[in-house]
Design a protein around this motif. Structure first.
Motif, PDB file in Angstrom:
ATOM      1  N   VAL A  13       0.828  -1.203   0.030  1.00 56.19           N
ATOM      2  CA  VAL A  13      -0.058  -0.130   0.011  1.00 56.19           C
ATOM      3  C   VAL A  13       0.903   1.158   0.091  1.00 56.19           C
ATOM      4  CG1 VAL A  13      -1.769   1.261   1.035  1.00 56.19           C
ATOM      5  CG2 VAL A  13      -1.756  -1.135   1.470  1.00 56.19           C
ATOM      6  N   THR A  14       0.842   2.250  -0.829  1.00 56.83           N
ATOM      7  CA  THR A  14       1.397   3.413  -1.110  1.00 56.83           C
ATOM      8  C   THR A  14       0.515   4.551  -1.245  1.00 56.83           C
ATOM      9  OG1 THR A  14       3.095   4.377  -2.343  1.00 56.83           O
ATOM     10  CG2 THR A  14       1.860   2.795  -3.646  1.00 56.83           C
ATOM     11  N   ILE A  15       1.227   5.675  -1.139  1.00 59.68           N
ATOM     12  CA  ILE A  15       0.539   6.971  -1.559  1.00 59.68           C
ATOM     13  C   ILE A  15       1.001   7.382  -2.855  1.00 59.68           C
ATOM     14  CG2 ILE A  15      -0.497   7.649   0.647  1.00 59.68           C
ATOM     15  CD1 ILE A  15       1.919   9.686   0.899  1.00 59.68           C
ATOM     16  N   GLY A  16       2.055   7.017  -3.418  1.00 59.73           N
ATOM     17  CA  GLY A  16       3.042   7.418  -4.508  1.00 59.73           C
ATOM     18  C   GLY A  16       2.292   6.783  -5.862  1.00 59.73           C
ATOM     19  N   LYS A  17       2.964   6.937  -6.950  1.00 61.19           N
ATOM     20  CA  LYS A  17       2.453   6.388  -8.251  1.00 61.19           C
ATOM     21  C   LYS A  17       3.085   5.407  -8.597  1.00 61.19           C
ATOM     22  CE  LYS A  17       0.655  10.939  -9.734  1.00 61.19           C
ATOM     23  NZ  LYS A  17       0.687  12.080 -10.816  1.00 61.19           N
ATOM     24  N   VAL A  18       4.020   4.833  -8.049  1.00 59.52           N
ATOM     25  CA  VAL A  18       5.029   3.760  -8.251  1.00 59.52           C
ATOM     26  C   VAL A  18       5.180   3.031  -6.862  1.00 59.52           C
ATOM     27  CG1 VAL A  18       7.138   2.671  -9.098  1.00 59.52           C
ATOM     28  CG2 VAL A  18       6.164   4.915 -10.146  1.00 59.52           C
ATOM     29  N   CYS A  19       4.900   1.573  -7.094  1.00 62.98           N
ATOM     30  CA  CYS A  19       5.214   0.955  -5.780  1.00 62.98           C
ATOM     31  C   CYS A  19       6.720   0.883  -5.370  1.00 62.98           C
ATOM     32  CB  CYS A  19       4.942  -0.518  -6.177  1.00 62.98           C
ATOM     33  SG  CYS A  19       5.150  -1.653  -4.881  1.00 62.98           S
ATOM     34  N   ALA A  20       7.028   1.005  -4.076  1.00 62.68           N
ATOM     35  CA  ALA A  20       8.135   0.929  -3.475  1.00 62.68           C
ATOM     36  C   ALA A  20       9.061  -0.363  -3.453  1.00 62.68           C
ATOM     37  CB  ALA A  20       8.253   1.639  -2.131  1.00 62.68           C
ATOM     38  N   ILE A  21       8.202  -1.434  -3.439  1.00 61.36           N
ATOM     39  CA  ILE A  21       8.629  -2.880  -3.382  1.00 61.36           C
ATOM     40  C   ILE A  21       9.156  -3.229  -4.826  1.00 61.36           C
ATOM     41  CG2 ILE A  21       8.344  -5.044  -2.324  1.00 61.36           C
ATOM     42  CD1 ILE A  21       8.443  -3.017  -0.307  1.00 61.36           C
ATOM     43  N   CYS A  22       8.056  -3.491  -5.661  1.00 61.12           N
ATOM     44  CA  CYS A  22       8.351  -4.143  -6.982  1.00 61.12           C
ATOM     45  C   CYS A  22       8.516  -3.213  -8.081  1.00 61.12           C
ATOM     46  CB  CYS A  22       7.166  -5.192  -7.129  1.00 61.12           C
ATOM     47  SG  CYS A  22       5.614  -4.351  -7.646  1.00 61.12           S
ATOM     48  N   LYS A  23       8.343  -1.876  -7.830  1.00 65.77           N
ATOM     49  CA  LYS A  23       8.576  -0.641  -8.943  1.00 65.77           C
ATOM     50  C   LYS A  23       7.431  -0.968 -10.002  1.00 65.77           C
ATOM     51  CE  LYS A  23      12.201   0.250  -6.854  1.00 65.77           C
ATOM     52  NZ  LYS A  23      12.001   0.749  -5.240  1.00 65.77           N
ATOM     53  N   SER A  24       6.276  -1.535  -9.708  1.00 58.86           N
ATOM     54  CA  SER A  24       5.186  -1.586 -10.605  1.00 58.86           C
ATOM     55  C   SER A  24       4.481  -0.196 -10.570  1.00 58.86           C
ATOM     56  CB  SER A  24       4.218  -2.527 -10.267  1.00 58.86           C
ATOM     57  OG  SER A  24       3.197  -2.647 -10.761  1.00 58.86           O
ATOM     58  N   THR A  25       3.756   0.020 -11.835  1.00 58.90           N
ATOM     59  CA  THR A  25       2.791   1.174 -11.793  1.00 58.90           C
ATOM     60  C   THR A  25       1.393   0.920 -11.821  1.00 58.90           C
ATOM     61  OG1 THR A  25       2.924   1.302 -14.250  1.00 58.90           O
ATOM     62  CG2 THR A  25       4.649   2.607 -12.851  1.00 58.90           C
ATOM     63  N   ASP A  26       1.103  -0.495 -11.703  1.00 54.01           N
ATOM     64  CA  ASP A  26      -0.087  -1.162 -11.778  1.00 54.01           C
ATOM     65  C   ASP A  26      -0.752  -1.209 -10.319  1.00 54.01           C
ATOM     66  OD1 ASP A  26      -2.529  -2.477 -12.482  1.00 54.01           O
ATOM     67  OD2 ASP A  26      -1.513  -4.552 -12.574  1.00 54.01           O
ATOM     68  N   LEU A  27      -1.337   0.059  -9.889  1.00 55.52           N
ATOM     69  CA  LEU A  27      -1.880   0.460  -8.514  1.00 55.52           C
ATOM     70  C   LEU A  27      -3.313   0.714  -8.757  1.00 55.52           C
ATOM     71  CD1 LEU A  27       0.648   2.999  -7.360  1.00 55.52           C
ATOM     72  CD2 LEU A  27       0.826   0.610  -7.176  1.00 55.52           C
TER      73      LEU A  27
END
Length: 62
Positions: A13-27
């Protein structure tokens, strides 16, 4: 207000536009339930969910 998004790949769970763990943008904003992992090495929950990094994770992502 900032909207929390969950990664569809790793459920982080993130507030950004990119996942901090896997670097995916599929949010997605469509998620429910949450678990906070503080110590992924010694956590039985983290091991059963396959989580290796600390943070907030969604239990169900749609």
């Amino acid at each position: 207000m900032v909207r929390e998004m969950a990664c569809r790949k790793c459920k982080f769970v993130t507030i950004g536009k990119v996942c901090a763990i896997c670097k995916s943008t599929d949010l997605t904003p469509d998620w429910s339930g949450a678990v906070l992992i503080v110590d992924p090495i010694n956590s039985v929950i983290a091991k059963s969910l396959g989580i290796t990094e600390k943070g907030k994770y969604a239990l169900k992502v749609t």
